[in-house]
Design an enzyme around this catalytic site. Structure first.
Site, PDB file in Angstrom:
ATOM      1  N   GLY A  19       4.518   0.911  -6.363  1.00 43.05           N
ATOM      2  CA  GLY A  19       3.283   0.387  -6.192  1.00 43.05           C
ATOM      3  C   GLY A  19       2.523   1.082  -6.991  1.00 43.05           C
ATOM      4  O   GLY A  19       2.079   1.092  -7.636  1.00 43.05           O
ATOM      5  N   TRP A  79      -4.912   3.319  -4.586  1.00 43.24           N
ATOM      6  CA  TRP A  79      -4.375   4.649  -4.585  1.00 43.24           C
ATOM      7  C   TRP A  79      -3.645   4.867  -5.997  1.00 43.24           C
ATOM      8  O   TRP A  79      -3.224   5.432  -6.766  1.00 43.24           O
ATOM      9  CB  TRP A  79      -4.158   5.222  -3.190  1.00 43.24           C
ATOM     10  CG  TRP A  79      -3.880   6.438  -3.167  1.00 43.24           C
ATOM     11  CD1 TRP A  79      -2.721   7.449  -3.040  1.00 43.24           C
ATOM     12  CD2 TRP A  79      -4.438   7.780  -4.183  1.00 43.24           C
ATOM     13  NE1 TRP A  79      -2.861   8.365  -2.871  1.00 43.24           N
ATOM     14  CE2 TRP A  79      -3.975   8.875  -3.830  1.00 43.24           C
ATOM     15  CE3 TRP A  79      -5.242   7.887  -5.432  1.00 43.24           C
ATOM     16  CZ2 TRP A  79      -4.249  10.156  -4.258  1.00 43.24           C
ATOM     17  CZ3 TRP A  79      -5.652   9.208  -5.472  1.00 43.24           C
ATOM     18  CH2 TRP A  79      -5.717  10.344  -5.518  1.00 43.24           C
ATOM     19  N   GLY A  80      -2.374   3.559  -5.968  1.00 47.13           N
ATOM     20  CA  GLY A  80      -1.009   3.355  -6.267  1.00 47.13           C
ATOM     21  C   GLY A  80      -1.670   3.305  -7.720  1.00 47.13           C
ATOM     22  O   GLY A  80      -0.634   4.153  -8.608  1.00 47.13           O
ATOM     23  N   PHE A 114       5.144  -0.887   4.120  1.00 46.55           N
ATOM     24  CA  PHE A 114       5.589  -1.781   3.006  1.00 46.55           C
ATOM     25  C   PHE A 114       7.639  -1.172   2.893  1.00 46.55           C
ATOM     26  O   PHE A 114       7.574  -1.575   2.205  1.00 46.55           O
ATOM     27  CB  PHE A 114       4.755  -2.658   1.737  1.00 46.55           C
ATOM     28  CG  PHE A 114       4.552  -3.304   2.397  1.00 46.55           C
ATOM     29  CD1 PHE A 114       4.286  -4.658   3.254  1.00 46.55           C
ATOM     30  CD2 PHE A 114       2.615  -2.896   1.427  1.00 46.55           C
ATOM     31  CE1 PHE A 114       2.828  -4.871   3.265  1.00 46.55           C
ATOM     32  CE2 PHE A 114       1.761  -4.173   1.764  1.00 46.55           C
ATOM     33  CZ  PHE A 114       2.038  -5.048   3.138  1.00 46.55           C
ATOM     34  N   LYS A 137      -5.617  11.616  10.052  1.00 38.91           N
ATOM     35  CA  LYS A 137      -7.426  11.273  10.059  1.00 38.91           C
ATOM     36  C   LYS A 137      -7.948   9.699   9.947  1.00 38.91           C
ATOM     37  O   LYS A 137      -8.364   9.780   9.861  1.00 38.91           O
ATOM     38  CB  LYS A 137      -7.150  12.649   8.664  1.00 38.91           C
ATOM     39  CG  LYS A 137      -6.622  11.836   7.228  1.00 38.91           C
ATOM     40  CD  LYS A 137      -7.566  10.858   6.600  1.00 38.91           C
ATOM     41  CE  LYS A 137      -6.844  10.240   5.607  1.00 38.91           C
ATOM     42  NZ  LYS A 137      -7.243   8.786   4.937  1.00 38.91           N
ATOM     43  N   ARG A 164     -12.268   3.022   4.171  1.00 36.19           N
ATOM     44  CA  ARG A 164     -11.559   2.363   3.590  1.00 36.19           C
ATOM     45  C   ARG A 164     -12.138   2.004   5.352  1.00 36.19           C
ATOM     46  O   ARG A 164     -11.807   1.598   6.183  1.00 36.19           O
ATOM     47  CB  ARG A 164     -10.563   1.602   3.450  1.00 36.19           C
ATOM     48  CG  ARG A 164     -10.736   1.346   2.076  1.00 36.19           C
ATOM     49  CD  ARG A 164      -9.618   1.102   1.615  1.00 36.19           C
ATOM     50  NE  ARG A 164      -8.279   1.519   1.071  1.00 36.19           N
ATOM     51  CZ  ARG A 164      -7.752   1.544   1.047  1.00 36.19           C
ATOM     52  NH1 ARG A 164      -7.069   0.647   0.018  1.00 36.19           N
ATOM     53  NH2 ARG A 164      -6.512   2.618   1.105  1.00 36.19           N
TER      54      ARG A 164
HETATM   55  P1  NAD Z   1      -3.373  -1.157  -1.086  1.00 33.32           P
HETATM   56  O1  NAD Z   1      -4.135  -1.070   0.566  1.00 33.32           O
HETATM   57  O2  NAD Z   1      -5.236  -0.838  -2.345  1.00 33.32           O
HETATM   58  O3  NAD Z   1      -3.056  -2.335  -1.957  1.00 33.32           O
HETATM   59  C1  NAD Z   1      -2.272  -3.057  -0.622  1.00 33.32           C
HETATM   60  C2  NAD Z   1      -0.650  -2.738  -1.643  1.00 33.32           C
HETATM   61  O4  NAD Z   1       0.159  -3.698  -0.987  1.00 33.32           O
HETATM   62  C3  NAD Z   1      -1.529  -3.491  -3.324  1.00 33.32           C
HETATM   63  O5  NAD Z   1      -0.692  -2.881  -4.431  1.00 33.32           O
HETATM   64  C4  NAD Z   1      -0.712  -4.803  -2.623  1.00 33.32           C
HETATM   65  O6  NAD Z   1      -0.286  -5.653  -4.163  1.00 33.32           O
HETATM   66  C5  NAD Z   1       0.509  -3.837  -1.679  1.00 33.32           C
HETATM   67  N1  NAD Z   1       1.218  -4.875  -0.935  1.00 33.32           N
HETATM   68  C6  NAD Z   1       1.102  -6.307  -0.018  1.00 33.32           C
HETATM   69  N2  NAD Z   1       1.790  -6.958  -0.006  1.00 33.32           N
HETATM   70  C7  NAD Z   1       2.953  -6.336  -0.021  1.00 33.32           C
HETATM   71  C8  NAD Z   1       4.197  -6.457   0.330  1.00 33.32           C
HETATM   72  N3  NAD Z   1       4.867  -7.396   0.724  1.00 33.32           N
HETATM   73  N4  NAD Z   1       5.329  -5.688   0.108  1.00 33.32           N
HETATM   74  C9  NAD Z   1       4.751  -4.097  -0.783  1.00 33.32           C
HETATM   75  N5  NAD Z   1       3.664  -4.569  -1.011  1.00 33.32           N
HETATM   76  C10 NAD Z   1       2.157  -5.309  -0.998  1.00 33.32           C
HETATM   77  O7  NAD Z   1      -2.654   0.325  -1.632  1.00 33.32           O
HETATM   78  P2  NAD Z   1      -3.595   1.956  -1.430  1.00 33.32           P
HETATM   79  O8  NAD Z   1      -5.108   2.256  -1.250  1.00 33.32           O
HETATM   80  O9  NAD Z   1      -2.808   2.169  -3.065  1.00 33.32           O
HETATM   81  O10 NAD Z   1      -2.388   2.816  -1.320  1.00 33.32           O
HETATM   82  C11 NAD Z   1      -1.349   2.931  -0.726  1.00 33.32           C
HETATM   83  C12 NAD Z   1      -0.827   4.343   0.042  1.00 33.32           C
HETATM   84  O11 NAD Z   1      -1.770   5.047  -0.119  1.00 33.32           O
HETATM   85  C13 NAD Z   1      -1.168   4.045   1.540  1.00 33.32           C
HETATM   86  O12 NAD Z   1      -1.074   4.844   2.586  1.00 33.32           O
HETATM   87  C14 NAD Z   1      -3.031   4.691   1.727  1.00 33.32           C
HETATM   88  O13 NAD Z   1      -3.383   5.364   2.904  1.00 33.32           O
HETATM   89  C15 NAD Z   1      -2.113   6.058   0.561  1.00 33.32           C
HETATM   90  N6  NAD Z   1      -3.874   6.698   0.045  1.00 33.32           N
HETATM   91  C16 NAD Z   1      -5.124   5.967  -0.255  1.00 33.32           C
HETATM   92  C17 NAD Z   1      -6.015   6.483  -0.857  1.00 33.32           C
HETATM   93  C18 NAD Z   1      -7.185   4.847  -0.963  1.00 33.32           C
HETATM   94  O14 NAD Z   1      -8.949   5.626  -2.137  1.00 33.32           O
HETATM   95  N7  NAD Z   1      -6.780   4.268  -1.889  1.00 33.32           N
HETATM   96  C19 NAD Z   1      -6.352   7.361  -0.895  1.00 33.32           C
HETATM   97  C20 NAD Z   1      -5.333   8.392  -0.986  1.00 33.32           C
HETATM   98  C21 NAD Z   1      -4.089   7.607  -0.241  1.00 33.32           C
HETATM   99  P1  13P Z   2      -8.891   4.644   3.136  1.00 35.40           P
HETATM  100  O1  13P Z   2      -7.748   4.394   3.134  1.00 35.40           O
HETATM  101  O2  13P Z   2      -9.414   5.448   4.596  1.00 35.40           O
HETATM  102  O3  13P Z   2     -10.091   4.184   2.342  1.00 35.40           O
HETATM  103  O4  13P Z   2      -8.827   6.614   3.374  1.00 35.40           O
HETATM  104  C1  13P Z   2      -8.772   6.940   1.833  1.00 35.40           C
HETATM  105  C2  13P Z   2      -7.976   8.616   1.754  1.00 35.40           C
HETATM  106  O5  13P Z   2      -7.182   8.453   2.331  1.00 35.40           O
HETATM  107  C3  13P Z   2      -9.305   9.794   1.316  1.00 35.40           C
HETATM  108  O6  13P Z   2      -8.665  10.672   0.876  1.00 35.40           O
END
Ligand code: NAD
Ligand code: 13P
Length: 417
Positions: free
Chosen positions: A10, A14-15, A102, A273, A339
């Site tokens: 990913g 966050w990835g 996904f 959450k 978000r």
């Molecule tokens: P994101 O929402 O920023 O990005 C979406 C991702 O999905 C992209 O890498 C995109 O390439 C991918 N994608 C789109 N279509 C796809 C498909 N068909 N198959 C596979 N991948 C596809 O993602 P993120 O923020 O890295 O979120 C990943 C996890 O991390 C989530 O569960 C989220 O809750 C968690 N998280 C996010 C944050 C944050 O601040 N962004 C913080 C902590 C945890």
């Molecule tokens: P959002 O996906 O709502 O941005 O949450 C980010 C998160 O998990 C912060 O800890």
């Protein structure tokens, strides 16, 4: 001892941030890890300025994920790879970091194509609801791939961490010992490099010798049941994959890690959450101020603890929700600046749906709260428990257009909190 190869599956907001963290640490601990970190990227063509290129080319050439984590320099030892199977080849540590919608397809592709003794860490915030019930992604990935998978979650808004602003996180990791011969008592006592406050129970396991030099370990899942997954131990020639090793892979001066054993609590905190953050966005968008926001956060926390106790009661610890970054701290930060919060707030202010805001304002980033609210609701509805969780139910009904934000105070009165 042999070093571990690390792959991040990913490359979103966050990835990419987690890839940055672990790539800094594989450099800092060359005795434990191969320096290169593979990052699987869902390939797409990105336009920047007057140019167009594949996202993997851009990341590898410019060391920046200009679409999902712009303006952050990534370490040059991150290799963006569009081939999932190539990215995981030879990796003993797999970090799952995708929007939860996904992960199903990804696991189907990975099955049978990873090292049998690999270990996983899920950074995914969501739950998997099926007819059988509600499953944690850590469990679901582990069962699907036949590996052990822990969970990382915390008050972790990615953009702040990518800019190296200090925060905390929680990693839950509770596998049986890698090598039963090193643990003749056959009881694993998880080790923490920081105080292990939440539910630091010892796992029990039984050991089944297989033919040849392989052994399978039967362990318990997050509900305390014998897990379906029979684990292949990490071979003795490798560094043990224990709390110390994982702590060294994730801890940074700006990213403080607390290791615990409560996988269910950590995973549920991160998933549930997001529903509460939507509620916070709804009331904020309606202009009701901080008191209303604090009220939905309080009710949300009560429902999170109740859900954990009711469906994962054997192992989940209330302390994970109230004391860990993965619990109350994540609830607070997500309800102030996540978000889900921001999109829900804008939706109410503009009188459009949250999904519309997600499509038009997020540049491909995915909300997890909307689908989690629907999945949790379908699970509760099947069991006739919607009234026991009035906030979770209200959020789903508002998203579905069956209630409005103005109904929230009455709906909370009717609930049984
Ligand atoms: P994101 O929402 O920023 O990005 C979406 C991702 O999905 C992209 O890498 C995109 O390439 C991918 N994608 C789109 N279509 C796809 C498909 N068909 N198959 C596979 N991948 C596809 O993602 P993120 O923020 O890295 O979120 C990943 C996890 O991390 C989530 O569960 C989220 O809750 C968690 N998280 C996010 C944050 C944050 O601040 N962004 C913080 C902590 C945890
Ligand atoms: P959002 O996906 O709502 O941005 O949450 C980010 C998160 O998990 C912060 O800890």
């Amino acid at each position: 001892l042999k070093k571990h190869k690390v792959t991040v599956i990913g490359s979103g907001n966050w990835g990419s941030t987690v890839a940055k963290i672990v790539a800094e640490n594989t450099r800092a601990h060359p005795e434990l890890f191969h320096q290169e970190v593979q990052m699987w990227v869902y390939e797409e063509t990105v336009t920047y300025g007057d140019k167009q290129d594949k996202l993997t080319n851009i990341i590898n050439q410019h060391h920046e994920n200009i679409k999902y984590l712009p303006n952050i320099k990534l370490p040059s030892n991150i290799v963006a790879n569009p081939s999932l199977l190539d990215a995981v080849q030879g990796s003993s540590i797999l970090i799952f970091n995708l929007p939860h919608q996904f992960i199903n397809k990804i696991c189907e592709q990975l099955k049978g194509n990873i090292l049998p003794f690999a270990r996983g860490v899920s950074c995914i915030k969501g739950v998997n609801v099926s007819d059988e019930g509600v499953a944690l992604f850590s469990e679901w990935i582990g069962d699907g791939l036949g590996i052990y998978c822990g969970a990382l979650s915390g008050a972790n808004i990615a953009s702040e961490i990518a800019a190296e602003k200090w925060c905390e996180t929680t990693i839950a990791y509770d596998p049986p010992p890698m090598d039963p011969s090193r643990n003749p008592s056959r009881t694993a006592t998880p080790r923490s490099t920081t105080p292990n406050r939440a539910n630091d129970r010892a796992s029990e396991l039984s050991v089944t010798p297989l033919t040849g030099d392989r052994t399978e370990l039967q362990h318990k899942d997050a509900r305390g049941r014998a897990s379906k997954t029979k684990l292949t131990p990490v071979p003795q020639e490798y560094h043990p994959l224990d709390h110390d090793t994982l702590w060294k892979l994730f801890h940074r001066p700006y990213f403080h890690v607390n290791m615990v054993s409560d996988v269910a609590g950590v995973s549920l905190g991160g998933a549930l959450k997001n529903i509460v953050a939507l509620a916070a966005g709804f009331v904020d968008g309606r202009g009701w101020g901080d008191n209303a926001k604090a009220a939905v956060m309080r009710i949300g926390l009560v429902e999170m603890v109740r859900f954990g106790k009711e469906f994962f009661g054997e192992t989940v610890s209330g302390a994970t929700f109230t004391e860990e970054s993965a619990g109350v701290a994540d609830l607070i930060t997500s309800s102030m600046g996540g978000r889900n919060f921001r999109c829900a707030k804008k939706a109410v202010e503009r009188g459009v749906s949250v999904q519309q805001i997600e499509e038009t304002e997020m540049n491909g980033q995915k909300l997890q709260g909307t689908s989690t609210a629907a999945e949790v609701n379908s699970f509760l509805k099947q069991r006739g428990l919607e009234n026991e969780y009035p906030l979770f139910t209200a959020v789903h009904n508002i998203l579905e257009g069956k209630n409005s934000v103005d109904d929230i105070p009455d709906l909370m009165m009717k609930g049984r909190l």
